[in-house]
Design an enzyme around this catalytic site. Sequence first.
Site, PDB file in Angstrom:
ATOM      1  N   CYS B  52       0.823  -1.207   0.000  1.00 14.56           N
ATOM      2  CA  CYS B  52       0.000   0.000   0.000  1.00 14.56           C
ATOM      3  C   CYS B  52       0.857   1.256   0.000  1.00 14.56           C
ATOM      4  O   CYS B  52       0.342   2.362   0.010  1.00 14.56           O
ATOM      5  CB  CYS B  52      -1.030  -0.003   1.121  1.00 14.56           C
ATOM      6  SG  CYS B  52      -0.364  -0.006   2.761  1.00 14.56           S
ATOM      7  N   ASP B  54       3.139   2.436   2.157  1.00 17.78           N
ATOM      8  CA  ASP B  54       3.708   2.910   3.412  1.00 17.78           C
ATOM      9  C   ASP B  54       3.703   1.782   4.431  1.00 17.78           C
ATOM     10  O   ASP B  54       2.725   1.057   4.568  1.00 17.78           O
ATOM     11  CB  ASP B  54       2.887   4.067   3.990  1.00 17.78           C
ATOM     12  CG  ASP B  54       3.024   5.327   3.150  1.00 17.78           C
ATOM     13  OD1 ASP B  54       4.109   5.916   3.175  1.00 17.78           O
ATOM     14  OD2 ASP B  54       2.050   5.684   2.461  1.00 17.78           O
ATOM     15  N   CYS B  79       7.171   7.530   1.516  1.00 17.76           N
ATOM     16  CA  CYS B  79       7.633   8.735   0.851  1.00 17.76           C
ATOM     17  C   CYS B  79       8.268   9.702   1.843  1.00 17.76           C
ATOM     18  O   CYS B  79       8.380   9.413   3.030  1.00 17.76           O
ATOM     19  CB  CYS B  79       6.453   9.401   0.145  1.00 17.76           C
ATOM     20  SG  CYS B  79       5.129   9.812   1.263  1.00 17.76           S
ATOM     21  N   CYS B 126      -0.141   9.661   5.215  1.00 19.68           N
ATOM     22  CA  CYS B 126       1.098   8.927   5.513  1.00 19.68           C
ATOM     23  C   CYS B 126       1.480   9.064   6.971  1.00 19.68           C
ATOM     24  O   CYS B 126       1.831   8.099   7.642  1.00 19.68           O
ATOM     25  CB  CYS B 126       2.264   9.441   4.681  1.00 19.68           C
ATOM     26  SG  CYS B 126       1.893   9.658   2.954  1.00 19.68           S
TER      27      CYS B 126
END
Lengths: 404, 214
Positions: B52, B54, B79, B126
Amino acid sequence: MGEILEIYLDHAATAPLDPRVKEAMLPYLGKEFGNPSSLHATGRRAKQAIDEARESIAKILGCRAEEIVFTGGGTEADNLAILGIYRAYKEKGNRLIASAIEHHAVLRPIEHLAKKEGADAFFVKVDREGLVDPEKIAAAIDEKTLLISIMYANNEIGTIEPIVEIGRAIAQWKKEHGRKMNDAPFFHTDACQAAGALPLEVGKLGADLMTINGSKIYGPKGVGFLYIRSGIRLEPLIWGGGQEWGLRSGTENVAAIVGLAKALELAEAEKKKENARLTILRDKLIVGFSAIPKTRLNGHPTLRLPNNANVSILDIEGEAMVLYLDEAGFRVSTGSACTSANLEPSHVIRALGLPYEAAHGSLRVTLGRGTTEQDIGKLLAVLPPIVEKLRQLSPVRLNMKHYA
Amino acid sequence: MPNTPDVVSKDKKEKWLYSDIVKEHFFDPKNFLLDDDGYEADGMGMVGSPACGDMMTVWIKVDPKTERITDMKWRTFGCGSAIASTSMHSVMVTEDGGRTLTEALAIRPQHIIARLGGLPDRKIHCSVLSDKALRVAVNDYFRRTGQIFRIMPEGSRLVDKVLKITDHDIEEAVLEGADTLEKVQARTKVGTGDPTCLPEVEQLIRFYKEKYFD
């Protein structure tokens, strides 16, 4: 202070304007400002310029000048091909066929037609290296098929599709089914990434429609063209003064059109030499990437654009990698979801049959005219420590055997 | 999802995707775990998956007398904002001699985002992960120390029994900017199989909107 290192390796996104192209454009950004539709001398000179541009492009494609329609870029040309054919021939059928790895400029209009205008969209799968099988195309064509759109070369993974064979398969189907040349189905190819690297003679390719844009071939942005074989009808997307045979109204962007033609001339003239040079650099890069543990090459090893290297680097995420490389001066891109607006990872890497995590860790490096062997060396020196650092930060330890 | 402009760097010279503080924590992350073998944690928590996009793991050390988290280590696959927010979270949890378990659990995603000087809208989901990972780690600590009665039940409860959609899925959708039932449905398809759950879904959307955005 020393000069800040900046190495641009994202030529599939866009390429810089060639100074020779800029030079050719300058008069039309200055005193030659005329509207090609005007009757007077100022207008006639502008008309002359776009006529010459069209002739020059037609010569490279081996087609007639009237078969070239200038647009506001590759996306518009792709949209015009798909929406234009569908709407002009919709009484003849409704099936549209494309590969699963087409650019969004092809996929989105097809999806739109399927959702809103009754199209039957059919997406052909590609193999593990991104190749479209011409037999699968032939098998997908039915009596109601209007258009098959397969890109010449893929923008992310660089795989070159067997366009000639696909064109032949379509022609064969038409022959067997008593369809004439000017009957559907038609064959469109998006050649935005292929221009400047691959042969563009439409007759040899067997394409009925072909898209090319300016900014990928060191020309200006916001200009492109659609080759439309004569005898094929299209419904325009933009209506107005009837420019471009009524297919694309609006006063022509003369400077951009002149630049586009100049860019294509230069790309053709330098193609052979540049291909040979870039292929060596590309393969050096691919060998360098493969020396990093737990990486896989995305796309075909040999049937690929001379300027494209795309790898998935496992256990780390692409955006982080791109930003670390950016900080070090290298401009590259990724198919990671984090960089896309919709937070979905690259549909192209996914279509290769690879899991999401491989798409999240993909890195695309696309070389260009300005790229030197030193640049490649510098990138290959900088990348391994970045990968090592991000892997230290990462809790993921994927098993390579599932991603080969 | 509304598109707000990306964060601009402090000197206003360069419009960067992330703030200067995010960059600092991204390029020079604090407290990440280097040595697996040599680290004895009192609790460990993991959330997400590489599929997914993360995934993170956190390890904590807890002083049993004061219940202060004296150390928090982490690892993140994700990220820039995922890495930076986990790094910042670890700083916030361990600063001033370490937060108590109660204090640490009160650190919400919006507090982390504020300390980071903001995150681009589409990145907010995130950073939500590290507070969840910490919660799992604290539960793990309770389990290891035999304080079973203190374990916080994971707040995931089936809302749509057909599609197996939990309240946690609704929370995620709201955090990703779906602020109406239609938008949440566009993401989760909730209620398409079991429309009886829709009133509850609407309630949850209101609840999470207030929790995160008011």
